[in-house]
Design a protein around this motif. Structure first.
Motif, PDB file in Angstrom:
ATOM      1  N   LEU A 169       0.843  -1.195   0.000  1.00 14.18           N
ATOM      2  CA  LEU A 169       0.000   0.000   0.000  1.00 14.18           C
ATOM      3  C   LEU A 169       0.879   1.246   0.000  1.00 14.18           C
ATOM      4  CD1 LEU A 169      -2.644   1.586   0.274  1.00 14.18           C
ATOM      5  CD2 LEU A 169      -2.563   1.139   2.739  1.00 14.18           C
ATOM      6  N   PHE A 170       0.801   2.004  -1.087  1.00 13.16           N
ATOM      7  CA  PHE A 170       1.548   3.252  -1.239  1.00 13.16           C
ATOM      8  C   PHE A 170       0.583   4.383  -0.908  1.00 13.16           C
ATOM      9  CE2 PHE A 170       4.841   5.321  -4.364  1.00 13.16           C
ATOM     10  CZ  PHE A 170       5.153   6.274  -3.406  1.00 13.16           C
ATOM     11  N   ALA A 171       0.619   4.830   0.341  1.00 12.50           N
ATOM     12  CA  ALA A 171      -0.266   5.891   0.824  1.00 12.50           C
ATOM     13  C   ALA A 171       0.486   7.209   0.702  1.00 12.50           C
ATOM     14  CB  ALA A 171      -0.674   5.626   2.272  1.00 12.50           C
ATOM     15  N   ASP A 172       0.219   7.943  -0.372  1.00 12.16           N
ATOM     16  CA  ASP A 172       1.046   9.079  -0.729  1.00 12.16           C
ATOM     17  C   ASP A 172       0.200  10.351  -0.837  1.00 12.16           C
ATOM     18  OD1 ASP A 172       3.789   9.625  -1.103  1.00 12.16           O
ATOM     19  OD2 ASP A 172       3.512   9.834  -3.267  1.00 12.16           O
ATOM     20  N   THR A 173       0.785  11.417  -1.346  1.00  8.57           N
ATOM     21  CA  THR A 173       0.079  12.680  -1.527  1.00  8.57           C
ATOM     22  C   THR A 173       0.226  13.147  -2.970  1.00  8.57           C
ATOM     23  OG1 THR A 173       1.990  14.031  -0.882  1.00  8.57           O
ATOM     24  CG2 THR A 173       0.503  13.343   0.864  1.00  8.57           C
ATOM     25  N   THR A 174      -0.610  14.083  -3.351  1.00  3.48           N
ATOM     26  CA  THR A 174      -0.621  14.568  -4.729  1.00  3.48           C
ATOM     27  C   THR A 174       0.602  15.411  -5.062  1.00  3.48           C
ATOM     28  OG1 THR A 174      -2.012  16.390  -3.953  1.00  3.48           O
ATOM     29  CG2 THR A 174      -3.126  14.528  -4.982  1.00  3.48           C
ATOM     30  N   ALA A 175       1.246  15.982  -4.045  1.00  2.82           N
ATOM     31  CA  ALA A 175       2.430  16.819  -4.260  1.00  2.82           C
ATOM     32  C   ALA A 175       3.277  16.798  -2.999  1.00  2.82           C
ATOM     33  CB  ALA A 175       2.023  18.256  -4.603  1.00  2.82           C
ATOM     34  N   LEU A 176       4.530  17.184  -3.109  1.00  2.66           N
ATOM     35  CA  LEU A 176       5.430  17.170  -1.963  1.00  2.66           C
ATOM     36  C   LEU A 176       4.936  18.067  -0.835  1.00  2.66           C
ATOM     37  CD1 LEU A 176       8.936  17.264  -3.714  1.00  2.66           C
ATOM     38  CD2 LEU A 176       7.765  15.284  -2.748  1.00  2.66           C
ATOM     39  N   ASP A 177       4.253  19.157  -1.181  1.00  9.60           N
ATOM     40  CA  ASP A 177       3.799  20.095  -0.161  1.00  9.60           C
ATOM     41  C   ASP A 177       2.321  19.921   0.188  1.00  9.60           C
ATOM     42  OD1 ASP A 177       2.795  20.986  -2.560  1.00  9.60           O
ATOM     43  OD2 ASP A 177       3.414  23.081  -2.303  1.00  9.60           O
ATOM     44  N   ALA A 178       1.703  18.809  -0.235  1.00 11.91           N
ATOM     45  CA  ALA A 178       0.285  18.553   0.080  1.00 11.91           C
ATOM     46  C   ALA A 178       0.188  17.638   1.287  1.00 11.91           C
ATOM     47  CB  ALA A 178      -0.411  17.915  -1.120  1.00 11.91           C
ATOM     48  N   PHE A 179      -0.788  17.898   2.149  1.00  7.69           N
ATOM     49  CA  PHE A 179      -1.014  17.087   3.338  1.00  7.69           C
ATOM     50  C   PHE A 179      -2.293  16.275   3.164  1.00  7.69           C
ATOM     51  CE2 PHE A 179       1.184  20.611   6.032  1.00  7.69           C
ATOM     52  CZ  PHE A 179       2.397  20.299   5.433  1.00  7.69           C
ATOM     53  N   ASP A 180      -2.393  15.542   2.064  1.00  8.91           N
ATOM     54  CA  ASP A 180      -3.611  14.798   1.761  1.00  8.91           C
ATOM     55  C   ASP A 180      -3.910  13.760   2.844  1.00  8.91           C
ATOM     56  OD1 ASP A 180      -3.903  16.186  -0.642  1.00  8.91           O
ATOM     57  OD2 ASP A 180      -2.589  14.789  -1.699  1.00  8.91           O
ATOM     58  N   ARG A 181      -5.215  13.636   3.171  1.00  9.14           N
ATOM     59  CA  ARG A 181      -5.654  12.771   4.258  1.00  9.14           C
ATOM     60  C   ARG A 181      -6.277  11.486   3.718  1.00  9.14           C
ATOM     61  NH1 ARG A 181      -9.415  17.420   6.452  1.00  9.14           N
ATOM     62  NH2 ARG A 181      -9.550  17.576   4.175  1.00  9.14           N
ATOM     63  N   GLN A 182      -5.986  10.376   4.411  1.00 10.44           N
ATOM     64  CA  GLN A 182      -6.544   9.080   4.059  1.00 10.44           C
ATOM     65  C   GLN A 182      -7.015   8.388   5.323  1.00 10.44           C
ATOM     66  OE1 GLN A 182      -3.608   6.900   1.742  1.00 10.44           O
ATOM     67  NE2 GLN A 182      -3.137   8.695   0.482  1.00 10.44           N
ATOM     68  N   TYR A 183      -8.107   7.614   5.178  1.00  8.31           N
ATOM     69  CA  TYR A 183      -8.677   6.914   6.332  1.00  8.31           C
ATOM     70  C   TYR A 183      -8.971   5.472   5.936  1.00  8.31           C
ATOM     71  CZ  TYR A 183     -11.884   5.755  10.175  1.00  8.31           C
ATOM     72  OH  TYR A 183     -12.488   5.165  11.243  1.00  8.31           O
ATOM     73  N   TYR A 184      -8.415   4.534   6.690  1.00 11.39           N
ATOM     74  CA  TYR A 184      -8.588   3.103   6.452  1.00 11.39           C
ATOM     75  C   TYR A 184      -9.259   2.499   7.682  1.00 11.39           C
ATOM     76  CZ  TYR A 184      -5.113   4.039   2.829  1.00 11.39           C
ATOM     77  OH  TYR A 184      -4.441   4.562   1.741  1.00 11.39           O
ATOM     78  N   SER A 185     -10.419   1.892   7.504  1.00  9.92           N
ATOM     79  CA  SER A 185     -11.122   1.295   8.643  1.00  9.92           C
ATOM     80  C   SER A 185     -11.442  -0.166   8.360  1.00  9.92           C
ATOM     81  CB  SER A 185     -12.408   2.066   8.961  1.00  9.92           C
ATOM     82  OG  SER A 185     -13.323   2.026   7.890  1.00  9.92           O
ATOM     83  N   ARG A 186     -11.147  -0.996   9.349  1.00  9.28           N
ATOM     84  CA  ARG A 186     -11.429  -2.435   9.292  1.00  9.28           C
ATOM     85  C   ARG A 186     -10.811  -3.072   8.053  1.00  9.28           C
ATOM     86  NH1 ARG A 186     -15.906   0.306  10.065  1.00  9.28           N
ATOM     87  NH2 ARG A 186     -16.764  -0.278   8.034  1.00  9.28           N
ATOM     88  N   CYS A 187      -9.623  -2.638   7.698  1.00  8.73           N
ATOM     89  CA  CYS A 187      -8.938  -3.176   6.521  1.00  8.73           C
ATOM     90  C   CYS A 187      -7.936  -4.257   6.933  1.00  8.73           C
ATOM     91  CB  CYS A 187      -8.226  -2.060   5.765  1.00  8.73           C
ATOM     92  SG  CYS A 187      -9.339  -0.895   4.938  1.00  8.73           S
ATOM     93  N   HIS A 188      -7.622  -5.115   5.978  1.00  5.57           N
ATOM     94  CA  HIS A 188      -6.590  -6.138   6.131  1.00  5.57           C
ATOM     95  C   HIS A 188      -5.478  -5.792   5.155  1.00  5.57           C
ATOM     96  CE1 HIS A 188      -5.033 -10.379   6.511  1.00  5.57           C
ATOM     97  NE2 HIS A 188      -4.523 -10.047   5.341  1.00  5.57           N
ATOM     98  N   ILE A 189      -4.258  -5.598   5.678  1.00  2.00           N
ATOM     99  CA  ILE A 189      -3.129  -5.209   4.842  1.00  2.00           C
ATOM    100  C   ILE A 189      -1.995  -6.191   5.117  1.00  2.00           C
ATOM    101  CG2 ILE A 189      -1.623  -3.328   4.135  1.00  2.00           C
ATOM    102  CD1 ILE A 189      -3.542  -1.447   5.747  1.00  2.00           C
ATOM    103  N   GLU A 190      -1.499  -6.850   4.068  1.00  2.00           N
ATOM    104  CA  GLU A 190      -0.443  -7.823   4.301  1.00  2.00           C
ATOM    105  C   GLU A 190       0.682  -7.681   3.284  1.00  2.00           C
ATOM    106  OE1 GLU A 190      -1.468 -12.021   2.236  1.00  2.00           O
ATOM    107  OE2 GLU A 190      -2.750 -11.552   3.950  1.00  2.00           O
ATOM    108  N   GLY A 191       1.866  -8.133   3.701  1.00  3.18           N
ATOM    109  CA  GLY A 191       3.026  -8.068   2.835  1.00  3.18           C
ATOM    110  C   GLY A 191       4.270  -8.464   3.594  1.00  3.18           C
ATOM    111  N   ASP A 192       5.449  -8.097   3.026  1.00  4.74           N
ATOM    112  CA  ASP A 192       6.680  -8.416   3.732  1.00  4.74           C
ATOM    113  C   ASP A 192       7.612  -7.207   3.894  1.00  4.74           C
ATOM    114  OD1 ASP A 192       7.844  -8.472   1.087  1.00  4.74           O
ATOM    115  OD2 ASP A 192       7.479 -10.634   0.963  1.00  4.74           O
ATOM    116  N   VAL A 193       7.965  -6.507   2.829  1.00  9.64           N
ATOM    117  CA  VAL A 193       8.921  -5.406   2.955  1.00  9.64           C
ATOM    118  C   VAL A 193       8.220  -4.062   2.777  1.00  9.64           C
ATOM    119  CG1 VAL A 193      11.022  -4.375   2.029  1.00  9.64           C
ATOM    120  CG2 VAL A 193      10.791  -6.862   2.098  1.00  9.64           C
ATOM    121  N   ASP A 194       8.288  -3.199   3.792  1.00  9.17           N
ATOM    122  CA  ASP A 194       7.764  -1.821   3.697  1.00  9.17           C
ATOM    123  C   ASP A 194       6.345  -1.801   3.132  1.00  9.17           C
ATOM    124  OD1 ASP A 194      10.340  -1.078   4.486  1.00  9.17           O
ATOM    125  OD2 ASP A 194      10.998  -0.693   2.433  1.00  9.17           O
TER     126      ASP A 194
END
Length: 346
Positions: A169-194
């Protein structure tokens, strides 16, 4: 081969990427609703959206395609028709080092199965997956393979499964100076590196983070978080009331390492994990590590508060910085998300 077997077992025989039969659903009262069924294309449905506030209902099946939601599709809702997110799977298998037809490679963000830059996005009740496997491609060194790349303010994910290995999951922003907000509820996230990374201001509420078994001889096998928060952003990732489980051996994983990208060397990664259960897969004695020695994790904004479980014990206090009660009162979803209250919509 665990990822490919898992997806096939869930959705065998349902994959299709044909042209959709799109229509407003019955009984919608004039609301703008499109239905996608096996044999249709989710991307074609996104392309058919003509303004803000549309809903795309994706019926159970596997949709093997890359889906991109551009910024002009504001207020889009994408939801699975079933109550079980495992029943509706959007999956593809590009990696950072996968070659495009023109001979260039996709890069990390470009490898994503699902990408969105649309403000006000809601995704609910489905699976977003990247089933690219390192073992199948020993010639490729760029092994990041993203399930979802999310930018855009007020992006909300509820009851969604994010499945991949490296950089899920790459949770990013639209620009370097943007503080875009994201909300994840009751999600399952799996992986190994970062497998949760980026510079977004993101709240993970009641989510499960699952570390995978990885067939390598070294430890740590990987890390859950790699935030890249901008220095000017007071808040980065907040995991609250989460569960950290593992399919790997005890203490094989780190909770986080800081990511200071080469294109933004002023980044000051921020992560708070609080009121969560941390299982034995996380190394309790040294839960953080460095990505580069030039940016030691001790200089970053990594804190914990009120956690429990075998991976949350504190044998070395210097290795587990804790919030004070006064600080904890500030690190809440309300503070992080400001005037946007997606959690009131439950």
């Amino acid at each position: 081969m665990r990822r490919r077997t898992l997806l096939a077992g869930l959705t065998a025989g349902l994959a299709a990427t044909g042209t959709p039969a799109l229509a407003a659903g019955p009984g919608t009262g004039g609301r703008r609703v499109l239905h996608v069924r096996p044999g249709d294309s989710v991307q074609a449905a996104v392309d058919a959206v003509t303004g803000p506030g549309w809903t795309i209902v994706v019926h159970p099946g596997t949709y093997r395609e890359v889906v991109t939601v551009p910024a002009d599709k504001a207020g889009l809702t994408l939801r699975g028709a079933s109550h079980d997110p495992r029943a509706t799977v959007l999956v593809y298998d590009n990696a950072n080092g996968t070659k495009k037809p023109d001979g260039t490679t996709y890069g990390t963000a470009g490898s994503a199965t699902f990408s969105s830059a649309a403000p006000g996005l809601t995704v609910q009740g489905l699976t977003l997956a990247n089933d690219w496997l390192r073992a199948d491609h020993p010639d490729i060194t760029g092994t990041q393979a993203v399930a979802a790349y999310v930018t855009g303010d007020r992006s909300r994910f509820a009851d969604v499964r994010f499945l991949a290995h490296q950089d899920t999951l790459f949770a990013d922003t639209t620009a370097l100076d943007a503080f875009d907000r994201q909300y994840y509820s009751r999600c399952h996230i799996e992986g190994d590196v970062d497998f949760v990374f980026g510079r977004a201001r993101a709240v993970f509420d009641d989510c499960r983070f699952h570390t995978l078994r990885r067939d390598v001889a070294f430890t740590p096998k990987g890390m859950v978080f790699a935030p890249a928060t901008a220095r000017a952003n007071p808040y980065g990732f907040l995991a609250v009331r989460g569960r950290f489980t593992s399919g790997a051996e005890d203490a094989a994983y780190k909770l986080a390492r800081p990511w200071v990208p080469s294109y933004e060397t002023t980044a000051w990664p921020s992560l708070v994990v609080r009121d969560s259960w941390i299982g034995p897969g996380i190394d309790p004695a040294a839960p953080y590590t460095n990505m580069r020695e030039a940016y030691p994790w001790q200089t970053m904004r990594f804190r914990e508060y009120g956690n429990a479980g075998p991976g949350a014990v504190i044998p070395e206090p210097d290795n587990r910085p804790q919030l004070t009660p006064a600080e904890a009162a500030v690190h809440t979803r309300r503070t992080y998300l400001g005037d946007w209250r997606p959690y009131d919509r439950r």
